[in-house]
Design an enzyme around this catalytic site. Structure first.
Site, short mmCIF file in Angstrom:
data_model
loop_
_atom_site.label_atom_id
_atom_site.label_comp_id
_atom_site.label_asym_id
_atom_site.label_seq_id
_atom_site.Cartn_x
_atom_site.Cartn_y
_atom_site.Cartn_z
N LYS A 8 -7.58 7.49 -0.20
CA LYS A 8 -8.73 7.95 0.58
C LYS A 8 -9.63 8.92 0.00
CE LYS A 8 -6.73 6.88 5.03
NZ LYS A 8 -5.42 6.70 5.01
N GLY A 47 -0.98 0.40 18.35
CA GLY A 47 -1.46 -0.17 19.48
C GLY A 47 -2.25 -1.57 19.22
N LYS A 97 0.92 -1.13 0.01
CA LYS A 97 0.01 -0.15 0.01
C LYS A 97 0.83 1.29 0.04
CE LYS A 97 -2.13 1.79 3.69
NZ LYS A 97 -1.74 3.01 3.90
P1 BMP Z 1 1.38 2.01 10.73
O1 BMP Z 1 1.52 0.38 10.62
O2 BMP Z 1 2.78 2.75 10.42
O3 BMP Z 1 0.67 2.59 11.60
O4 BMP Z 1 0.64 2.52 9.15
C1 BMP Z 1 -0.62 2.07 8.94
C2 BMP Z 1 -0.96 2.73 7.61
O5 BMP Z 1 -2.42 2.67 7.17
C3 BMP Z 1 -0.65 4.21 7.43
O6 BMP Z 1 -0.46 4.48 5.86
C4 BMP Z 1 -1.94 4.89 7.45
O7 BMP Z 1 -2.24 6.10 6.81
C5 BMP Z 1 -2.97 3.85 7.03
N1 BMP Z 1 -4.36 3.86 7.62
C6 BMP Z 1 -4.50 3.39 8.98
O8 BMP Z 1 -3.50 3.50 9.77
N2 BMP Z 1 -5.73 3.65 9.40
C7 BMP Z 1 -6.71 3.88 8.90
O9 BMP Z 1 -7.75 3.85 9.64
C8 BMP Z 1 -6.83 4.01 7.56
C9 BMP Z 1 -5.22 3.99 6.97
O10 BMP Z 1 -5.40 3.92 5.65
#
Ligand code: BMP
Length: 254
Positions: free
Chosen positions: A88, A215, A54
């Protein structure tokens, strides 16, 4: 082949339900080249443990869609994976259509859109482009961050039944009716994953971000009904990204 069939086949073949969020911290624009190399080297190390990658603004803004990101998407395809653009989409239909056309032209197999915009002059043009090009659309349903409840968790009146329901349940039903290729529900809210799974069953897969850095826990998200885990910093920011991905993959294999 439909996006959801493609990703499912890859997940089975690679025995992995990990969607890598290829996100990096801010870099000065003059360091763009090193950002591209970093992204290539993480992909190179981690691809055997994934089913999809992604992309987000983290790479599209500094590298541009055509040129930089396009090359990475090609690499993702060379590794036998699919590429998702996390844009999004959240605008009026005419703008959404252009956004979708550009991202699909970059080579993305699916993109993420926000159902808050509604169907007419909102989601409809995106679905039309996706159908024409045989690509996927994943809809936000309950985000992973702390403030998600302010929007996705609101109590609303269902316009068809006149009954009280939650916004995310209405979005899950919409995703089912529209035959979306997936929904996003945060791993930080396993109970919400469970409720959304009750609506969708196996018909629309749940993609769950929020593992680790935010978390959320792998086991509880999968047990609640998540089909794919979106993981960024826990892999990309790890000292050994391949080892971290391999450890997470173990859980998704069971
Ligand atoms: P991370 O595992 O580093 O927290 O990254 C999560 C990814 O998923 C980021 O690209 C974030 O923008 C995306 N994301 C999220 O964390 N929560 C949502 O609800 C929707 C997302 O697209």
């Amino acid at each position: 082949m439909a996006f959801r069939t493609k990703i499912e086949q890859i997940a089975r073949k690679n025995e992995s339900r990990i969607v890598l969020a290829l996100d990096f911290p801010f870099e000065k624009p003059e360091n763009r080249d090193s950002l591209l190399s970093k992204a290539e080297s993480v992909l190179n190390a981690v691809h055997p443990y994934l089913c999809a990658v992604k992309f987000n603004h983290h790479l599209v803004l500094p590298l541009g869609a055509f040129g930089g990101v396009e090359k990475l998407v090609e690499r993702v395809h060379d590794y036998g994976l699919v590429a998702i653009m996390d844009c999004k989409v959240n605008d009026i239909g005419a703008t959404n259509q252009v956004i979708a056309e550009y991202y699909y032209a970059t080579g993305f197999d699916a993109l993420i859109a926000n159902p808050f915009i509604g169907w007419e002059e909102g989601l409809q043009p995106i679905f039309e482009v996706a159908t024409r090009l045989q690509r996927g659309i994943i809809l936000l349903t309950y985000m992973s961050h702390k403030g998600a409840g302010e929007g996705y968790g609101q109590t609303i009146i269902d316009s068809e039944t006149g009954e009280k329901t939650h916004q995310y349940i209405a979005f899950a039903k919409k995703a089912l009716a529209l035959k979306a290729d997936g929904v996003i529900v945060g791993a930080t809210y396993p109970r919400k994953i469970e409720e959304v799974y009750q609506v969708l069953g196996e018909k629309v897969p749940i993609f769950s971000p929020g593992i680790g850095a935010q978390g959320g826990e792998i086991r509880s998200a999968l047990k609640a009904g998540a089909r794919y885990l979106i993981v960024g910093r826990s892999i990309v920011g790890a000292e050994n990204p391949a080892e971290s991905a391999r450890q997470i993959q173990k859980f998704t294999r069971q």
